[in-house]
Design a protein around this motif. Sequence first.
Motif, PDB file in Angstrom:
ATOM      1  N   ILE A 163      -4.413  11.992 -27.978  1.00 15.94           N
ATOM      2  CA  ILE A 163      -4.781  10.853 -27.534  1.00 15.94           C
ATOM      3  C   ILE A 163      -4.605   8.803 -28.647  1.00 15.94           C
ATOM      4  N   THR A 216       0.714   1.733 -21.203  1.00  8.82           N
ATOM      5  CA  THR A 216      -0.841   0.969 -21.101  1.00  8.82           C
ATOM      6  C   THR A 216      -1.581   2.907 -20.176  1.00  8.82           C
ATOM      7  N   ASP A 217      -1.617   3.535 -19.609  1.00 10.23           N
ATOM      8  CA  ASP A 217      -2.859   4.346 -19.621  1.00 10.23           C
ATOM      9  C   ASP A 217      -2.043   5.817 -20.068  1.00 10.23           C
ATOM     10  N   ASN A 247      -7.825  14.571 -29.339  1.00 14.46           N
ATOM     11  CA  ASN A 247      -7.459  13.688 -29.895  1.00 14.46           C
ATOM     12  C   ASN A 247      -6.646  12.578 -30.379  1.00 14.46           C
ATOM     13  N   ASN A 256      -6.461  18.892 -22.122  1.00  9.66           N
ATOM     14  CA  ASN A 256      -7.257  18.644 -22.227  1.00  9.66           C
ATOM     15  C   ASN A 256      -7.369  20.487 -20.913  1.00  9.66           C
ATOM     16  N   HIS A 316      -2.228   7.526 -21.911  1.00  8.35           N
ATOM     17  CA  HIS A 316      -2.998   8.450 -23.265  1.00  8.35           C
ATOM     18  C   HIS A 316      -3.854   9.237 -22.186  1.00  8.35           C
ATOM     19  N   LYS A 317      -5.013   8.455 -21.171  1.00  8.09           N
ATOM     20  CA  LYS A 317      -5.480   9.275 -20.169  1.00  8.09           C
ATOM     21  C   LYS A 317      -4.565  10.359 -19.588  1.00  8.09           C
ATOM     22  N   TYR A 318      -3.575  10.127 -19.593  1.00  3.60           N
ATOM     23  CA  TYR A 318      -1.998  10.939 -19.259  1.00  3.60           C
ATOM     24  C   TYR A 318      -2.254  12.538 -19.785  1.00  3.60           C
ATOM     25  N   ASN A 355      -4.485  13.066 -22.066  1.00  5.71           N
ATOM     26  CA  ASN A 355      -5.807  13.212 -21.824  1.00  5.71           C
ATOM     27  C   ASN A 355      -5.674  14.838 -20.926  1.00  5.71           C
ATOM     28  N   ALA A 356      -5.262  14.199 -20.324  1.00  7.21           N
ATOM     29  CA  ALA A 356      -5.387  15.305 -18.738  1.00  7.21           C
ATOM     30  C   ALA A 356      -5.091  16.920 -19.162  1.00  7.21           C
ATOM     31  N   LYS A 363      -2.016   6.141 -27.152  1.00  6.20           N
ATOM     32  CA  LYS A 363      -2.295   4.903 -27.216  1.00  6.20           C
ATOM     33  C   LYS A 363      -1.999   4.089 -27.938  1.00  6.20           C
ATOM     34  N   GLU A 412       5.296  10.054 -24.503  1.00  3.16           N
ATOM     35  CA  GLU A 412       3.739  11.288 -23.394  1.00  3.16           C
ATOM     36  C   GLU A 412       4.116  12.024 -23.823  1.00  3.16           C
TER      37      GLU A 412
END
Length: 179
Positions: free
Chosen positions: A137, A146-147, A134, A157, A149-151, A153-154, A141, A110
């Motif tokens: 992300i 597992t998550d 994108n 963004n 990509h959400k981190y 993204n945040a 992924k 990450e």
Amino acid sequence: MSENTPTPSSPRPPKQSRTGLKSTGTRKAASKSNRSRAREFALQALYQHLVGGNDAHAIDAFTRDLAGFHKADSVHYDALLHGCIANAAEMDLLITPLLDRKMAEISPIEHATMWIGVYEFQHCLDVPWRVVLNECIELAKEFGGTDGHKYVNAVLNGLAPKLRAVEVAADKAAGAGAA
């Protein structure tokens, strides 16, 4: 006979089609652009730098020998690898205020993905900010937790309005006008 070995009375079920994916669940290489491939190789190289502290030139030589590198945009790869390493401290200063934990607790995948995003926001103005977001992300992924990509993204963004202010504002204005 092991329980996974088919017997004449229990034929193996047919494999389900997973168009666009390898058996591992990752995207097939054929669907990737040269720049996407460059980002993947840069991510692997930056991971080596973050985890092993390896020298950029040694990492570069190793990475260029990997299978499939010839299909990557080597100029973009060079910019990402050497640019991220050269600007790491400045990029971490931008990223750190958006973290909910210490940088040392962030996965190297990450972390490297966020570097790629920040570097492209700042230096690759030919790549639209939404494409940068994108692509990062997707990297997270494919290679991260597992998550993760959400981190990613945040954080990215959160940085986009600062690093690509005019472009992000124009997108928001266009979106508000279409509503």
